[in-house]
Write an enzyme that holds these catalytic residues in place. Structure first.
Site, PDB file in Angstrom:
ATOM      1  N   LYS A  60      16.663  82.246  74.511  1.00 48.05           N
ATOM      2  CA  LYS A  60      15.506  82.227  75.408  1.00 48.05           C
ATOM      3  C   LYS A  60      14.183  82.045  74.678  1.00 48.05           C
ATOM      4  O   LYS A  60      13.206  81.556  75.264  1.00 48.05           O
ATOM      5  CB  LYS A  60      15.469  83.514  76.232  1.00 48.05           C
ATOM      6  CG  LYS A  60      16.493  83.578  77.355  1.00 48.05           C
ATOM      7  CD  LYS A  60      16.121  82.646  78.494  1.00 48.05           C
ATOM      8  CE  LYS A  60      17.010  82.849  79.706  1.00 48.05           C
ATOM      9  NZ  LYS A  60      16.603  82.009  80.840  1.00 48.05           N
ATOM     10  N   SER A 318      25.396  82.410  73.711  1.00 50.87           N
ATOM     11  CA  SER A 318      23.983  82.327  74.094  1.00 50.87           C
ATOM     12  C   SER A 318      23.163  83.561  73.782  1.00 50.87           C
ATOM     13  O   SER A 318      21.931  83.484  73.717  1.00 50.87           O
ATOM     14  CB  SER A 318      23.869  82.007  75.589  1.00 50.87           C
ATOM     15  OG  SER A 318      24.508  83.012  76.357  1.00 50.87           O
TER      16      SER A 318
END
Length: 425
Positions: A60, A318
């Site tokens: 992110k 992720s």
């Protein structure tokens, strides 16, 4: 952005490369690791893109930093704002601390203290945290209102083209790593929440690695991209399972949907119990601490079966922001999914020796009692007990059920009733 019903897509290989170059001095170029265990298991060459090793332990940061870096000096002076209960907030906080830009970060009341503390840590003096709303939607609404009132730029978590380009920068790293080893990828597996990551990755891969197929992976309880593709437009889920919180998005973005529908070659969904089992496997076999959404792509390998044999596959891990306090929940979910742990409501005769008979006559030699709750009922010949059984081997379940039926023909399987399980366990 849109001309009629067609969206002019502005994120392409060059846009992603531009983001990659701007991010090089800020984000960590995370390793693309060959995984011998998974490769042997699936008879393929499996690589893991380790974004769990990123500065804020998730991808992110890439989108947040690039989006903020593209703002004008005038906009930066007013500060930025976002709403997030997790990884996006940490990415914004880190970016604003690095660039010395003030950020207001709205987080819902349900946010764990650990995540709030991480945002404070990464943001330092450049972050003001506002706890608002009992749900993310309420928090998000309040943040947008405050941002509009104070003319602050809202940093979207996924539905923004600069965010998409920033997230796509990890695909450049995958490409460079594979090329350096003389490899190319047959499949790249990408987790999907709101769609920002898969939009950026696929925009780059389509041009730079045209032989590579893009596989999107969603948790079964929050498969909002699947619903959107089925309906031909972003559509809100009626219910969202929040176990894989990083991808628990009720409705994908309008912009990300356009990229995904054109670029995704295959879409897989994975049950939450399967994800839980993968988290445990990654930790015990490969010493990787993955959050539920970070384990999604590895969880999906079973779905692809023989299609993987002999192929080169990249799984994006992720994120690794997994609260240690969740491990008991994760282990329980994995055991229930595998069938190794079973719960029953069983009627016991209210007389001495009944429990001993159950242990002797019902349990197998390798089975164990994991839970037993029973209260003696006055003036009754028998009473119900909640019994949790941990099987030594799932293959022995049919025999256990047969012996259990002989002990109590009216027993109830709690594991097969989600509502009853939530109430009793």
């Amino acid at each position: 952005m849109k001309e009629g019903n067609y969206m002019v897509k502005r994120v392409n290989k060059e846009k992603v490369l531009s983001a990659y170059k701007k991010l090089q001095s800020v984000v960590k170029q995370t390793p693309l690791q060959y995984d011998q265990y998974l490769s042997e298991t699936y008879q393929a060459n499996i690589y893991l893109k380790r974004e769990d090793l990123q500065v804020v332990r998730s991808f992110k940061l890439r989108g947040a930093y690039y989006s903020i870096s593209e703002l004008s000096e005038e906009d930066l002076a007013k500060g930025v704002i976002c709403a997030s209960a997790g990884n996006h907030a940490q990415g914004v906080a880190f970016a604003c601390n690095e660039k010395q830009v003030m950020a207001t970060i709205y987080m819902p009341n349900t946010t764990p203290a650990q995540k709030i503390n991480q945002v404070k840590y990464f943001g330092g003096d450049y972050v003001n945290i506002v706890i608002e709303g009992d749900t993310f939607d309420a928090c998000n609404h309040a943040a947008h209102e405050y941002g509009a009132e104070h003319q602050m730029t809202f940093i979207e978590p996924y539905d923004d083209e600069n965010v998409i380009a920033g997230q796509g920068s990890l695909a450049v790293e995958i490409h460079h790593s594979l090329t350096a080893d003389g490899e190319t990828a047959d499949y790249v597996l990408v987790p999907i929440g709101g769609g920002g990551l898969i939009s950026g990755v696929s925009a780059y891969v389509r041009e730079a690695m045209p032989e590579t197929k893009i596989v999107g992976v969603e948790p079964a309880g929050a498969a909002s991209m699947k619903l959107a593709l089925d309906h031909g437009q972003p559509t809100a889920l009626e219910k969202v399972n929040k176990f894989a919180d990083g991808t628990a998005v009720g409705k994908v973005g309008d912009i990300t949907f356009e990229y995904a529908k054109d670029n995704i070659d295959r879409l897989e969904t994975v049950e939450e119990g399967k994800i839980a089992g993968t988290i445990i496997d990654l930790y015990t076999k490969q010493a990787i601490v993955a959050e539920p959404s970070g384990a999604l792509t590895v969880s999906a390998l079973d779905n692809m079966g023989d299609d993987l044999v002999g192929k080169t596959v990249v799984c994006i891990i992720s994120g690794g922001n997994n609260d240690i306090n969740r491990m008991a929940e994760i282990e329980e979910k994995a055991l229930i999914y595998s069938g190794t742990k079973q719960y029953f409501v069983v009627n016991f005769p209210q007389r001495p020796g009944a429990l001993k008979e159950f242990l002797t006559d019902v349990l197998g030699p390798d089975d164990d009692i994991a839970k037993f709750e029973y209260t003696k009922k006055i003036s009754r010949s028998n009473g119900p007990a909640l019994v949790g059984i941990l099987l030594g081997d799932y293959e022995t379940l049919p025999g256990l059920l047969e012996r259990l039926k002989n002990f109590d023909a009216n027993y109830i399987s709690v594991s097969e009733n989600p509502t009853l399980y939530e109430f009793l366990v």
